[in-house]
Motif scaffolding. Structure first.
Motif: not given
Length: 485
Positions: A309-311, A340-345, A354-361
Motif C-alpha cells: 500500500r502506498l501513501t 496519468e493512469n499508471l495502474f494506481l488504484i 493507493y495500491r498498484y494493479h497486481r500484475l503491474f506490481a
C-alpha cells in the motif's frame, strides 16, 4: 495551402474477429446525451480504442452522425490537431465550416475564429431535421418555419488517444469548443491520462460522463465468454473468477493469458502460476508503460513497488534521499501518477492510500530485482521504520522480514506479542516465526514461549514442551542483573 490529414486517421479500426461487445457499457453511452463530454480514461491495454470502435459501429445502426479522429504525436501541433478535428467533422457533416481550412495555415493560428465558424455550422445542423440539413448548411433552406421538425439524431466527435496530443494550447481550444457545443453534439475522448480540461466543473454540472478502468474491466462472466469465443477455451466458473482476480479484469492481460494458455492442458495450474513476470505480460508492460516514463517516475515506480500500500509520507520515507533531491513529494507524485493512469488504484475516497494493479506490481518487482537487487533490503528497512513510527506493527514486522533484518524483526515481534495474543492473531504470528531463523527465535524467551502457545492453540501439542524447556534454559543463562531480553 491547407494541411492534409491521412485518411486512415478518420476511420475507426476494424473490430477483430471474436471481439466481445459489452452492452452494459455501450448502453451507458446511449443514455449520455446530456453530456458535453464522455471521457474514457484508463491505462494501456484496457480496450479503450476497441470500446470506441464498438460504440461507433452500434451508433451507425442508429443513423447518428459520427466523426472519428485517431491521434498520434504529430498532433501536438495545434494546426495539425485542429485540421484533423475539422476534417473529421466535415466528413460526418458535409459542407460544415466551408473555407476554414485555409485559416488553419495562418500565423498566428486563429483557433477561436475557426471554432466559432465550426460551432455556427454545428448549431445550424442541429436546428433542422435530417433531410434539410444539407440545404441549411449551404444557405438554401427554404422550408417554412411551421414545417420544420426537431432533429432526431445526435452528432458524436470521437477522438482516440487524446493523451498523445494533450497540451495547454490545444486544451484551451478544446475548452472553448466543448463549452459551446449545441445540445445534440457531443465529444467522446479516449486517453491514457486525464486531459488538461476542467473536468471537475463539467462533473459538477453533470455534463461529463466518465468511463474508467473500473468500468472497462472484464467481469468473470465476460471472461468466460471471451475465452470461449476467442481462444476456444472453456473456462470453469472458478477458473474464470481466479483469472479475473489475478488480472483485475485488465483486458490486455486476458489477451496475453490466452496466448500463454496455448499448449497448456492444466488450465487451473497455469492460472495459479500466472503473474506479472509472464513473458508476454512483462514485455507488454515494459514496452507500453515503463519505457515511456521519465527517469524520475520510473525510479519512483520501481522503488515504491516494495510496498503493498502506498501513501505520500510512506513513499517519501522509502525513497529517502531521492525524494529530498528531487524536491517532489510522494503525495504529489501519487496524484500525478493517478492522473496519468499508471495502474494506481485508490483505496479510500480521500485519495490518501493507493495500491498498484497486481500484475503491474509483479512486473515492477521483477524489474527492480533485475536492475537493483542490492537496494531492495534498504527499501524494506526504510518502510519498516516508517510503519513502526506509525504504530503499525504488522507492516513494520513484514518489511523487516523482507529486508532479512531478523534481529529487528524479532525485536518488533517481542514488542507486539502481547497485542497479537490479545487479538487472537496466533496464525499471523506463527507465520512470522516460521520466517525467522531458528537461532534467532531460540535466543528470545518471549518468542519461544509465544511459539509454544501458538502451537498449543493449533493443536500441535507434542512440540509445546520442547519450546518451553528451551525458553527456560535461555532465561536461566542470562546473568543476574542483565536487562537484555
Amino acid at each position: 495551402m491547407a494541411l492534409e490529414i491521412m485518411a486512415s486517421k478518420l476511420f475507426a479500426p476494424a473490430l477483430k474477429s471474436g471481439f466481445l461487445s459489452r452492452p452494459r457499457l455501450t448502453g451507458v453511452l446511449r443514455q449520455s446525451t446530456a453530456s458535453k463530454l464522455v471521457l474514457v480514461s484508463a491505462p494501456a491495454g484496457f480496450g479503450k480504442t476497441a470500446f470506441l470502435a464498438d460504440c461507433l459501429a452500434q451508433m451507425l445502426d442508429e443513423e447518428n452522425a459520427l466523426a472519428w479522429l485517431s491521434l498520434d504525436v504529430s498532433d501536438r501541433d495545434p494546426a495539425t490537431f485542429w485540421t484533423g478535428v475539422v476534417t473529421a467533422l466535415q466528413k460526418a457533416v458535409p459542407g460544415l465550416a466551408a473555407g476554414v481550412m485555409e485559416q488553419l495555415t495562418s500565423s498566428p493560428l486563429p483557433v477561436e475564429q475557426v471554432l466559432i465558424t465550426v460551432l455556427q455550422g454545428l448549431a445550424s445542423w442541429s436546428e433542422v431535421p435530417d433531410g434539410q440539413r444539407h440545404e441549411k448548411l449551404h444557405g438554401s433552406d427554404s422550408t417554412p418555419e411551421s414545417e420544420k421538425e426537431s432533429p432526431k439524431h445526435e452528432l458524436w466527435l470521437m477522438i482516440d488517444d487524446y493523451h498523445l496530443a494533450d497540451n495547454r494550447e490545444i486544451a484551451t481550444g478544446m475548452v472553448f469548443l466543448l463549452e459551446l457545443l449545441p445540445p445534440s453534439v457531443h465529444a467522446l475522448i479516449s486517453t491514457r491520462a486525464d486531459p488538461d480540461l476542467p473536468l471537475s466543473r463539467w462533473r459538477a454540472r453533470e455534463e461529463l460522463l466518465e468511463i474508467r478502468a473500473a468500468d472497462l474491466r472484464f467481469t468473470a462472466e465476460e471472461t468466460v465468454e471471451y475465452f470461449n469465443a476467442v481462444h476456444g477455451v472453456d473456462l470453469k466458473a472458478a477458473e474464470a473468477a481466479a483469472l479475473s482476480d489475478k488480472t483485475e479484469g485488465w483486458i490486455a492481460a486476458l489477451q496475453l493469458a490466452g496466448l500463454s494458455l496455448k499448449g497448456h492442458t492444466d488450465v487451473a495450474g497455469f492460472i495459479g502460476r500466472f503473474t506479472g513476470d509472464d513473458r508476454y505480460i512483462l514485455d507488454y508492460l515494459l514496452e507500453e508503460v515503463l519505457a515511456q516514463q521519465p527517469a524520475e517516475i520510473r525510479s519512483f515506480l520501481l522503488h515504491s513497488s516494495v510496498l503493498d500500500r502506498l501513501t505520500g509520507p510512506l513513499c517519501d520515507a522509502v525513497m529517502g534521499g531521492d525524494a529530498v533531491t528531487s524536491g517532489v513529494s510522494g503525495e504529489s507524485m501519487l496524484a500525478a501518477m493517478e492522473r496519468e493512469n499508471l495502474f494506481l488504484i485508490p483505496l479510500d475516497h480521500q485519495r490518501q492510500w493507493y495500491r498498484y494493479h497486481r500484475l503491474f506490481a509483479d512486473m515492477l518487482r521483477a524489474r527492480l530485482l533485475s536492475e537493483e537487487p542490492e537496494l531492495i533490503p534498504q527499501l524494506h528497512e526504510r518502510a519498516s521504520h516508517w510503519f513502526e513510527g506509525e504504530a503499525m506493527a504488522a507492516e513494520a514486522i513484514g518489511h523487516a522480514l523482507a529486508a532479512k533484518n531478523f534481529d529487528r524483526a524479532a525485536h518488533l515481534m517481542e514488542m507486539a506479542a502481547t497485542q497479537i495474543r490479545r487479538e487472537r492473531r496466533d496464525a499471523l504470528f506463527l507465520g512470522w516465526l516460521d520466517e525467522l531463523p531458528y537461532e534467532v527465535v531460540r535466543l528470545s524467551p518471549v518468542l519461544t514461549v509465544f511459539r509454544a502457545f501458538s502451537l498449543m492453540a493449533a493443536g500441535e501439542l507434542d512440540d509445546v514442551e520442547p519450546h518451553l524447556v528451551e525458553a527456560e534454559r535461555t532465561m536461566a543463562a542470562v546473568p543476574q542483573g542483565d536487562d537484555s531480553p
